[in-house]
Design a protein around this motif. Structure first.
Motif, PDB file in Angstrom:
ATOM      1  N   LYS A  31      -3.018  -8.642  11.056  1.00 26.78           N
ATOM      2  CA  LYS A  31      -1.527  -9.582  11.699  1.00 26.78           C
ATOM      3  C   LYS A  31      -0.383  -9.380  11.597  1.00 26.78           C
ATOM      4  O   LYS A  31       0.543  -9.554  12.332  1.00 26.78           O
ATOM      5  CB  LYS A  31      -1.999 -11.393  11.091  1.00 26.78           C
ATOM      6  N   LEU A  32       0.153  -8.378  10.273  1.00 27.74           N
ATOM      7  CA  LEU A  32       1.930  -7.914   9.986  1.00 27.74           C
ATOM      8  C   LEU A  32       1.607  -6.593   9.917  1.00 27.74           C
ATOM      9  O   LEU A  32       0.922  -6.485   8.703  1.00 27.74           O
ATOM     10  CB  LEU A  32       2.579  -8.773   9.841  1.00 27.74           C
ATOM     11  N   ILE A  33       2.417  -5.875  10.145  1.00 21.41           N
ATOM     12  CA  ILE A  33       2.781  -3.940   9.915  1.00 21.41           C
ATOM     13  C   ILE A  33       4.154  -4.101   9.213  1.00 21.41           C
ATOM     14  O   ILE A  33       5.016  -4.271  10.081  1.00 21.41           O
ATOM     15  CB  ILE A  33       1.973  -3.283  11.132  1.00 21.41           C
ATOM     16  N   ASN A  34       3.965  -4.245   8.209  1.00 25.77           N
ATOM     17  CA  ASN A  34       6.133  -3.927   7.311  1.00 25.77           C
ATOM     18  C   ASN A  34       5.925  -1.753   7.038  1.00 25.77           C
ATOM     19  O   ASN A  34       5.054  -1.940   6.434  1.00 25.77           O
ATOM     20  CB  ASN A  34       5.756  -4.734   6.441  1.00 25.77           C
ATOM     21  N   PHE A  35       6.883  -1.587   7.902  1.00 23.77           N
ATOM     22  CA  PHE A  35       7.132  -0.123   7.213  1.00 23.77           C
ATOM     23  C   PHE A  35       8.360   0.507   7.677  1.00 23.77           C
ATOM     24  O   PHE A  35       9.097  -0.352   7.713  1.00 23.77           O
ATOM     25  CB  PHE A  35       6.463   0.703   8.596  1.00 23.77           C
ATOM     26  N   ASP A  36       9.092   1.388   7.118  1.00 26.97           N
ATOM     27  CA  ASP A  36      10.477   1.963   6.587  1.00 26.97           C
ATOM     28  C   ASP A  36      10.284   2.387   7.869  1.00 26.97           C
ATOM     29  O   ASP A  36      10.366   3.708   8.188  1.00 26.97           O
ATOM     30  CB  ASP A  36       9.966   3.180   5.537  1.00 26.97           C
ATOM     31  N   ALA A  37      11.470   1.447   8.884  1.00 29.52           N
ATOM     32  CA  ALA A  37      11.777   1.519  10.274  1.00 29.52           C
ATOM     33  C   ALA A  37      12.962   3.028   9.988  1.00 29.52           C
ATOM     34  O   ALA A  37      13.851   3.139  10.250  1.00 29.52           O
ATOM     35  CB  ALA A  37      12.054   0.442  10.710  1.00 29.52           C
TER      36      ALA A  37
ATOM     37  N   GLU B 205       0.565  -1.069   0.018  1.00 33.11           N
ATOM     38  CA  GLU B 205       0.219   0.127  -0.194  1.00 33.11           C
ATOM     39  C   GLU B 205       1.658   1.793   0.478  1.00 33.11           C
ATOM     40  O   GLU B 205       0.799   2.037   0.966  1.00 33.11           O
ATOM     41  CB  GLU B 205      -1.347  -0.252   0.892  1.00 33.11           C
ATOM     42  N   PRO B 206       1.816   1.433  -0.817  1.00 37.46           N
ATOM     43  CA  PRO B 206       2.436   2.812  -1.086  1.00 37.46           C
ATOM     44  C   PRO B 206       1.095   4.337  -0.857  1.00 37.46           C
ATOM     45  O   PRO B 206       2.261   4.945  -0.529  1.00 37.46           O
ATOM     46  CB  PRO B 206       2.683   2.767  -2.729  1.00 37.46           C
ATOM     47  N   TYR B 207       0.388   4.206  -1.197  1.00 34.75           N
ATOM     48  CA  TYR B 207      -0.714   5.484  -1.372  1.00 34.75           C
ATOM     49  C   TYR B 207      -1.029   5.523  -0.094  1.00 34.75           C
ATOM     50  O   TYR B 207      -1.592   6.900  -0.216  1.00 34.75           O
ATOM     51  CB  TYR B 207      -1.183   5.286  -2.756  1.00 34.75           C
ATOM     52  N   MET B 208      -0.783   4.510   0.588  1.00 37.96           N
ATOM     53  CA  MET B 208      -1.703   4.710   2.365  1.00 37.96           C
ATOM     54  C   MET B 208      -0.325   6.378   2.773  1.00 37.96           C
ATOM     55  O   MET B 208      -0.446   6.563   3.646  1.00 37.96           O
ATOM     56  CB  MET B 208      -1.556   4.199   2.918  1.00 37.96           C
ATOM     57  N   VAL B 209       0.446   6.187   2.194  1.00 33.80           N
ATOM     58  CA  VAL B 209       1.746   7.530   2.765  1.00 33.80           C
ATOM     59  C   VAL B 209       0.618   9.484   2.380  1.00 33.80           C
ATOM     60  O   VAL B 209       0.535   9.762   2.924  1.00 33.80           O
ATOM     61  CB  VAL B 209       2.470   7.379   1.817  1.00 33.80           C
ATOM     62  N   SER B 210      -0.312   9.270   1.266  1.00 37.67           N
ATOM     63  CA  SER B 210      -1.279   9.903   0.792  1.00 37.67           C
ATOM     64  C   SER B 210      -2.167  10.538   1.462  1.00 37.67           C
ATOM     65  O   SER B 210      -3.221  11.232   2.075  1.00 37.67           O
ATOM     66  CB  SER B 210      -1.338  10.340  -0.436  1.00 37.67           C
ATOM     67  N   TYR B 211      -2.840   9.319   2.620  1.00 34.26           N
ATOM     68  CA  TYR B 211      -4.260   9.767   3.405  1.00 34.26           C
ATOM     69  C   TYR B 211      -4.043  10.870   4.762  1.00 34.26           C
ATOM     70  O   TYR B 211      -3.331  11.628   5.446  1.00 34.26           O
ATOM     71  CB  TYR B 211      -4.073   8.435   5.449  1.00 34.26           C
TER      72      TYR B 211
ATOM     73  N   HIS C 204       1.894  -4.048   3.854  1.00 35.50           N
ATOM     74  CA  HIS C 204       3.533  -2.766   3.423  1.00 35.50           C
ATOM     75  C   HIS C 204       3.072  -1.725   2.952  1.00 35.50           C
ATOM     76  O   HIS C 204       2.446  -1.235   2.014  1.00 35.50           O
ATOM     77  CB  HIS C 204       4.791  -3.495   2.739  1.00 35.50           C
ATOM     78  N   CYS C 205       4.038  -0.687   3.859  1.00 39.68           N
ATOM     79  CA  CYS C 205       3.811   1.225   3.392  1.00 39.68           C
ATOM     80  C   CYS C 205       5.505   1.541   3.777  1.00 39.68           C
ATOM     81  O   CYS C 205       5.698   1.277   4.788  1.00 39.68           O
ATOM     82  CB  CYS C 205       2.538   0.999   4.626  1.00 39.68           C
ATOM     83  N   CYS C 206       5.566   2.101   2.337  1.00 39.92           N
ATOM     84  CA  CYS C 206       7.092   2.055   2.573  1.00 39.92           C
ATOM     85  C   CYS C 206       6.970   3.749   2.915  1.00 39.92           C
ATOM     86  O   CYS C 206       8.215   4.616   2.406  1.00 39.92           O
ATOM     87  CB  CYS C 206       7.343   2.209   0.905  1.00 39.92           C
ATOM     88  N   GLY C 207       6.141   3.933   3.527  1.00 39.16           N
ATOM     89  CA  GLY C 207       6.610   6.016   3.880  1.00 39.16           C
ATOM     90  C   GLY C 207       5.898   5.824   5.306  1.00 39.16           C
ATOM     91  O   GLY C 207       5.317   4.866   5.843  1.00 39.16           O
ATOM     92  N   ASN C 208       5.713   7.598   5.234  1.00 38.95           N
ATOM     93  CA  ASN C 208       4.336   7.743   6.871  1.00 38.95           C
ATOM     94  C   ASN C 208       2.609   7.520   6.267  1.00 38.95           C
ATOM     95  O   ASN C 208       3.087   7.825   5.036  1.00 38.95           O
ATOM     96  CB  ASN C 208       5.308   9.328   7.494  1.00 38.95           C
ATOM     97  N   THR C 209       2.595   7.477   7.185  1.00 39.20           N
ATOM     98  CA  THR C 209       1.232   7.638   7.328  1.00 39.20           C
ATOM     99  C   THR C 209       0.522   7.450   8.903  1.00 39.20           C
ATOM    100  O   THR C 209       0.899   7.222  10.078  1.00 39.20           O
ATOM    101  CB  THR C 209      -0.220   5.687   7.007  1.00 39.20           C
ATOM    102  N   ASP C 210      -1.012   7.476   8.720  1.00 36.88           N
ATOM    103  CA  ASP C 210      -1.878   7.680  10.113  1.00 36.88           C
ATOM    104  C   ASP C 210      -1.861   5.796  10.433  1.00 36.88           C
ATOM    105  O   ASP C 210      -2.924   5.321  10.652  1.00 36.88           O
ATOM    106  CB  ASP C 210      -2.434   7.956   9.947  1.00 36.88           C
ATOM    107  N   TRP C 211      -0.577   5.334  11.434  1.00 36.20           N
ATOM    108  CA  TRP C 211      -0.630   4.142  11.179  1.00 36.20           C
ATOM    109  C   TRP C 211      -2.053   3.700  12.818  1.00 36.20           C
ATOM    110  O   TRP C 211      -2.234   2.037  13.097  1.00 36.20           O
ATOM    111  CB  TRP C 211       0.898   3.592  12.340  1.00 36.20           C
ATOM    112  N   SER C 212      -2.834   4.959  13.565  1.00 38.72           N
ATOM    113  CA  SER C 212      -3.858   4.146  14.559  1.00 38.72           C
ATOM    114  C   SER C 212      -4.634   3.933  13.803  1.00 38.72           C
ATOM    115  O   SER C 212      -5.403   3.002  13.994  1.00 38.72           O
ATOM    116  CB  SER C 212      -4.156   5.636  14.774  1.00 38.72           C
ATOM    117  N   LEU C 213      -5.134   4.043  12.397  1.00 40.43           N
ATOM    118  CA  LEU C 213      -5.800   3.461  11.085  1.00 40.43           C
ATOM    119  C   LEU C 213      -5.665   2.487  10.768  1.00 40.43           C
ATOM    120  O   LEU C 213      -5.971   1.470  11.225  1.00 40.43           O
ATOM    121  CB  LEU C 213      -5.581   4.292   9.962  1.00 40.43           C
TER     122      LEU C 213
END
Length: 344
Positions: free
Chosen positions: A232-238, A180-186, A216-225
């Motif tokens: 069951k698994l969250i992958n993010f750009d740490a 989900e690359p476009y979740m950074v635009s949320y 998988h979201c390769c940027g920042n997003t509203d993680w609370s959503l």
């Protein structure tokens, strides 16, 4: 299942040779191998075209790498009827298959008959798919209520079919990432779907997976959503957004205590940065994350057992030699962390 800081890869790779791509993956991700997406091979492997078979009203130009939905198509109603007739029956899941022409890596991976207890697959997530693919008037198809439901069904069934395809022997644990690359635009003007609709879309997809659903979201997003979904698994750009993610320690704590997983994308997928960063730099980043969660009241054992190590994103646009450095550094980081924390 325990994650134990094992390495996982992200789907896209910059190679044209499918066998070489799989060899590189097996060399570096033997614990949890995955099939390679090959966007440089041809446009069938474009992350939106690749999962578009069966989409009513679909128009594609493979030479140009273009896909859109023609909502004025003469036989659109018939295509939609056929689509839903097949979606209602478990016995008709083959209608949603991903053909070999669209995913050479998937089929070659399957032919290898790889002996692994856990295998990873991936699809483009429904939100990114629906925002990127437009109608004939250049409007994102996700804003068409009928097609919002169609896209959600399409992606969920593609994921379900893939899980079944990868586990025909029924002895593996399957992880399916929804990319989900476009979740950074949320939250931006570009993205005006309400939270409850996004959560509903995601859950309809995640709940189709019998194994482990991942995002998988390769940027920042509203993680609370994201934490409000059933994933069951969250992958993010740490590497790039660790501090942003660690603002959600309360949600992380609950997430891990419920037996779910984090996949920390510590290894940068940038041609310049991968040649500057060291494994010690990344170990320090992990220690920072670990200490933050320990201070929030989480037990070290729980964090380690429920954490994977990954690249920050796919490597499809990188130089091949640098992509291999990403894979090698991910493997090495995983090994050294496991050694440090006595997991091997």
């Amino acid at each position: 299942m325990k994650a134990n800081l094992n390495p996982i890869g992200i789907g896209s790779v910059p190679f044209n040779d499918v066998n070489y791509a799989i060899d590189v993956i097996l060399k570096n991700f033997s614990e949890i191998p995955y099939w390679p997406q090959l966007p440089k091979l041809n446009n069938y492997e474009n992350m939106y075209i690749q999962f578009s078979e069966g989409l009513p009203g679909r128009v594609i130009d493979i030479e140009k790498g273009i896909i859109y939905v023609d909502t004025s198509k003469a036989n659109l109603i018939e295509e939609i009827q056929e689509f839903y007739e097949n979606s209602f029956s478990e016995e008709k899941i083959e209608y949603f298959k991903i053909s070999e022409k669209y995913a050479k890596g998937l089929y070659e991976f399957k032919k290898r008959k790889i002996k692994a207890e856990v295998v990873k697959g991936h699809v483009t997530g429904p939100v990114s798919f629906g925002l990127t693919v437009t109608d004939e008037n250049k409007k994102s198809i996700i804003y068409n209520n009928e097609f919002k439901d169609i896209i959600t069904t399409l992606i969920s069934k593609k994921a379900k079919w893939q899980e079944k395809f990868l586990n025909e022997d029924e002895i593996k644990k399957i992880i399916i990432f929804f990319d989900e690359p476009y979740m950074v635009s949320y939250g931006s003007a570009f993205f005006n779907l309400p939270e409850n609709e996004i959560i509903e879309i995601f859950n309809l997809c995640f709940n189709e997976i019998e194994g482990i659903s991942g995002i998988h979201c390769c940027g920042n997003t509203d993680w609370s959503l994201i934490f409000k979904t059933s994933v069951k698994l969250i992958n993010f750009d740490a590497f790039g957004y660790l501090d942003n993610f660690l603002l959600y320690t309360k949600q992380i704590k609950e997430f891990l205590k419920n037996g779910k997983f984090l996949a920390w994308g510590f290894v940068p997928t940038d041609d310049e940065k991968i040649n500057q960063i060291t494994v010690d730099d990344l170990k320090n980043l992990f220690d920072k994350a670990l200490n933050t969660l320990l201070k929030a009241g989480l037990e070290k054992e729980l964090i380690l057992e429920n954490s994977f190590i990954t690249p920050s994103c796919g490597t499809g646009v990188m130089k091949p030699e640098n992509a291999e450095k990403v894979f090698e550094l991910t493997k090495r980081l995983s090994y050294e962390l496991k050694e440090n924390y006595k997991l091997i």
